[in-house]
Design a protein around this motif. Structure first.
Motif, PDB file in Angstrom:
ATOM      1  N   GLN A  48       0.848  -1.187   0.000  1.00 43.44           N
ATOM      2  CA  GLN A  48       0.000   0.000   0.000  1.00 43.44           C
ATOM      3  C   GLN A  48       0.888   1.243   0.000  1.00 43.44           C
ATOM      4  O   GLN A  48       1.957   1.249   0.616  1.00 43.44           O
ATOM      5  N   PRO A  49       0.476   2.314  -0.677  1.00 45.02           N
ATOM      6  CA  PRO A  49       1.286   3.544  -0.676  1.00 45.02           C
ATOM      7  C   PRO A  49       1.571   4.070   0.727  1.00 45.02           C
ATOM      8  O   PRO A  49       2.650   4.619   0.985  1.00 45.02           O
ATOM      9  N   THR A  50       0.611   3.893   1.644  1.00 51.32           N
ATOM     10  CA  THR A  50       0.782   4.421   2.996  1.00 51.32           C
ATOM     11  C   THR A  50       1.818   3.657   3.809  1.00 51.32           C
ATOM     12  O   THR A  50       2.257   4.131   4.859  1.00 51.32           O
ATOM     13  N   ILE A  72       8.405  -5.281   9.590  1.00 50.10           N
ATOM     14  CA  ILE A  72       8.761  -5.303   8.170  1.00 50.10           C
ATOM     15  C   ILE A  72       9.108  -3.900   7.674  1.00 50.10           C
ATOM     16  O   ILE A  72       9.291  -3.693   6.465  1.00 50.10           O
ATOM     17  N   GLY A  73       9.209  -2.945   8.594  1.00 53.97           N
ATOM     18  CA  GLY A  73       9.604  -1.598   8.217  1.00 53.97           C
ATOM     19  C   GLY A  73       8.496  -0.726   7.702  1.00 53.97           C
ATOM     20  O   GLY A  73       8.752   0.357   7.153  1.00 53.97           O
ATOM     21  N   ALA A  74       7.239  -1.167   7.845  1.00 58.62           N
ATOM     22  CA  ALA A  74       6.105  -0.365   7.380  1.00 58.62           C
ATOM     23  C   ALA A  74       5.827   0.773   8.359  1.00 58.62           C
ATOM     24  O   ALA A  74       6.123   0.673   9.553  1.00 58.62           O
ATOM     25  N   ARG A  75       5.228   1.825   7.852  1.00 56.67           N
ATOM     26  CA  ARG A  75       4.893   2.984   8.679  1.00 56.67           C
ATOM     27  C   ARG A  75       3.552   2.763   9.356  1.00 56.67           C
ATOM     28  O   ARG A  75       2.568   2.415   8.723  1.00 56.67           O
ATOM     29  N   VAL A  76       3.522   2.945  10.677  1.00 52.48           N
ATOM     30  CA  VAL A  76       2.306   2.783  11.457  1.00 52.48           C
ATOM     31  C   VAL A  76       2.174   3.978  12.372  1.00 52.48           C
ATOM     32  O   VAL A  76       3.119   4.311  13.108  1.00 52.48           O
ATOM     33  N   ALA A  77       1.027   4.624  12.364  1.00 54.22           N
ATOM     34  CA  ALA A  77       0.812   5.780  13.234  1.00 54.22           C
ATOM     35  C   ALA A  77       0.644   5.316  14.673  1.00 54.22           C
ATOM     36  O   ALA A  77       0.101   4.234  14.940  1.00 54.22           O
ATOM     37  N   ASP A  78       1.084   6.126  15.622  1.00 51.79           N
ATOM     38  CA  ASP A  78       0.943   5.794  17.036  1.00 51.79           C
ATOM     39  C   ASP A  78      -0.492   5.995  17.489  1.00 51.79           C
ATOM     40  O   ASP A  78      -1.240   6.764  16.929  1.00 51.79           O
TER      41      ASP A  78
END
Length: 205
Positions: free
Chosen positions: A173-175, A199-205
């Motif tokens: 996913q782009p996000t 896996i290094g994906a971006r996740v908001a807190d």
């Protein structure tokens, strides 16, 4: 492996620990490395032809050819980094099995509709540009639709494969990795967040 799968998306051994997975990834990397080396060889061949064979007047159009071959070589080597991302995903998530997951949109693009790990009654789509699947052909696409293997979380990134596993591809996913977008923050269990970060994906807190 595809029999008696757990219903929970995160249960089971990691895909990397399943026989054939590491070999499939090495095969994927080897094919792409060979393609990149091939573009480099063509570039050097074009240089030789330009310098030693063609008349001086042909140098200008050959510069365009050399630039194009150089770009293709750089892009091919650049795609090799996807192997590292795929390896991380395969080490974090188990293989799952899904049938009838491929959807062709009106625009000719392909999308994989996969269950949301935290809400299995819902699906999440991972889209792929039409050109990729046109190059693979309809027969390969049917293999994915009949029995798709995938490892990952479709809300972030997945490695998809045909049974075996064969024909590995990494979809995201782009996000998940693009810092120009807002990271996902809603409807995520603690385990989903933890694995996405692994896996290094971006996740908001």
């Amino acid at each position: 492996m595809t029999k008696n799968l757990s219903k929970h998306a995160f249960e089971g051994p990691s895909a990397w620990d399943v026989a054939g997975t590491s070999r499939a990834l090495w095969r994927w990397a080897g094919l792409r490395l060979a393609r990149a080396v091939g573009w480099v060889a063509l570039w050097w061949g074009a240089v030789y032809v330009t310098v030693a064979v063609l008349p001086a007047g042909a140098a200008v159009p050959m510069v365009v050819v050399l630039c194009a071959l150089g770009v293709l070589a750089v892009l091919s080597f650049g795609r090799l980094w996807r192997g590292l991302r795929m390896r991380r995903i395969l080490r974090v998530y188990p293989w799952r099995q899904e049938s009838g997951a491929v959807l062709i949109t009106d625009a000719g693009d392909a999308a994989f509709r996969l269950p949301d790990p935290d809400h299995p009654e819902k699906t999440v789509s991972l889209k792929v540009a039409a050109g990729l699947f046109r190059s693979w052909g309809g027969a390969a696409l049917r293999d994915y639709d009949d029995e798709l293997w995938y490892a990952g979380d479709p809300r972030f990134a997945c490695v998809v494969a045909k049974p075996g596993p064969r024909g590995l591809a990494c979809l995201a996913q782009p996000t998940a990795y693009d810092h120009r977008t807002s990271p996902r923050r809603k409807s995520l269990s603690p385990e989903a967040r933890s694995r996405a970060r692994a896996i290094g994906a971006r996740v908001a807190d």
